[in-house]
Design a protein around this motif. Structure first.
Motif, PDB file in Angstrom:
ATOM      1  N   MET A 182      19.950 -24.764   4.764  1.00  0.00           N
ATOM      2  CA  MET A 182      20.807 -24.140   5.748  1.00  0.00           C
ATOM      3  C   MET A 182      22.002 -25.080   5.912  1.00  0.00           C
ATOM      4  SD  MET A 182      20.051 -23.057   9.688  1.00  0.00           S
ATOM      5  CE  MET A 182      19.872 -24.733  10.241  1.00  0.00           C
ATOM      6  N   ARG A 216      25.851 -25.844   7.648  1.00  0.00           N
ATOM      7  CA  ARG A 216      26.825 -25.501   8.678  1.00  0.00           C
ATOM      8  C   ARG A 216      27.878 -26.605   8.720  1.00  0.00           C
ATOM      9  NH1 ARG A 216      26.271 -28.478  13.360  1.00  0.00           N
ATOM     10  NH2 ARG A 216      24.243 -29.436  13.712  1.00  0.00           N
ATOM     11  N   PHE A 271      29.586 -31.597   6.680  1.00  0.00           N
ATOM     12  CA  PHE A 271      28.655 -30.488   6.845  1.00  0.00           C
ATOM     13  C   PHE A 271      27.288 -31.051   7.214  1.00  0.00           C
ATOM     14  CE2 PHE A 271      32.053 -29.236   4.124  1.00  0.00           C
ATOM     15  CZ  PHE A 271      32.354 -27.946   4.522  1.00  0.00           C
TER      16      PHE A 271
END
Length: 157
Positions: A25, A27, A38
């Motif tokens: 995941m 972001r 990130f």
């Protein structure tokens, strides 16, 4: 229109997705201005620096905003890394501990990393403080190794 840095960040993020055998995941590490960092799986910080220069040596400098972002990332995520994109030649990934060994961020206008590579060899890495005592292989493998090790430690404990 895309900015140049977006293409180089894309190379790193794609490698993470394709080469890591774990579910990911991603972001952005939200800061004002350009996004250079990130967060992977809510646990790993990845700061990306790039040089569009085609041939070795590549030099990366850290401005005051980048230093602040990098130090914030490191403070929030113990397992943080900096990935240096060396034109279209390859990637060099350092954990922040190794980065601090070779770079002093006390004077941000003097904070820099130099990466060089002869054909068919590994990367030499130095900074405004020191030089790494070993060569680095191409890729994001330090991130992958840390993620795999942390996963094994969770499973065995």
């Amino acid at each position: 229109m895309s900015n140049e840095y977006e293409f180089y960040q894309g190379v790193v993020l794609r490698r993470l997705i394709v080469e890591t055998e774990l579910s990911l995941m991603l972001r952005p590490f939200v800061k004002e201005g350009r996004i250079n960092a990130f967060v992977v799986n809510g646990k790993y910080g990845v700061f990306i620096e790039h040089s569009a220069k085609r041939l070795s040596p590549w030099r990366f400098t850290f401005n005051i905003e980048q230093v602040a972002d990098l130090l914030d990332l490191e403070a929030k995520f113990f397992d943080s890394f900096v990935v240096f994109v060396c034109g279209d030649d390859g990637l060099v990934t350092l954990d922040v501990g190794s980065l601090h060994e070779i770079v002093s961020f006390e004077e941000s206008e003097n904070a820099w990393v130099r990466i060089d590579r002869s054909p068919h060899s590994q990367y030499g890495v130095s900074g405004n403080r020191a030089e790494l005592d070993h060569k680095m292989a191409n890729g994001i493998w330090p991130i992958q190794e840390r993620m795999t090790r942390n996963l094994r430690e969770r499973v065995t404990s």
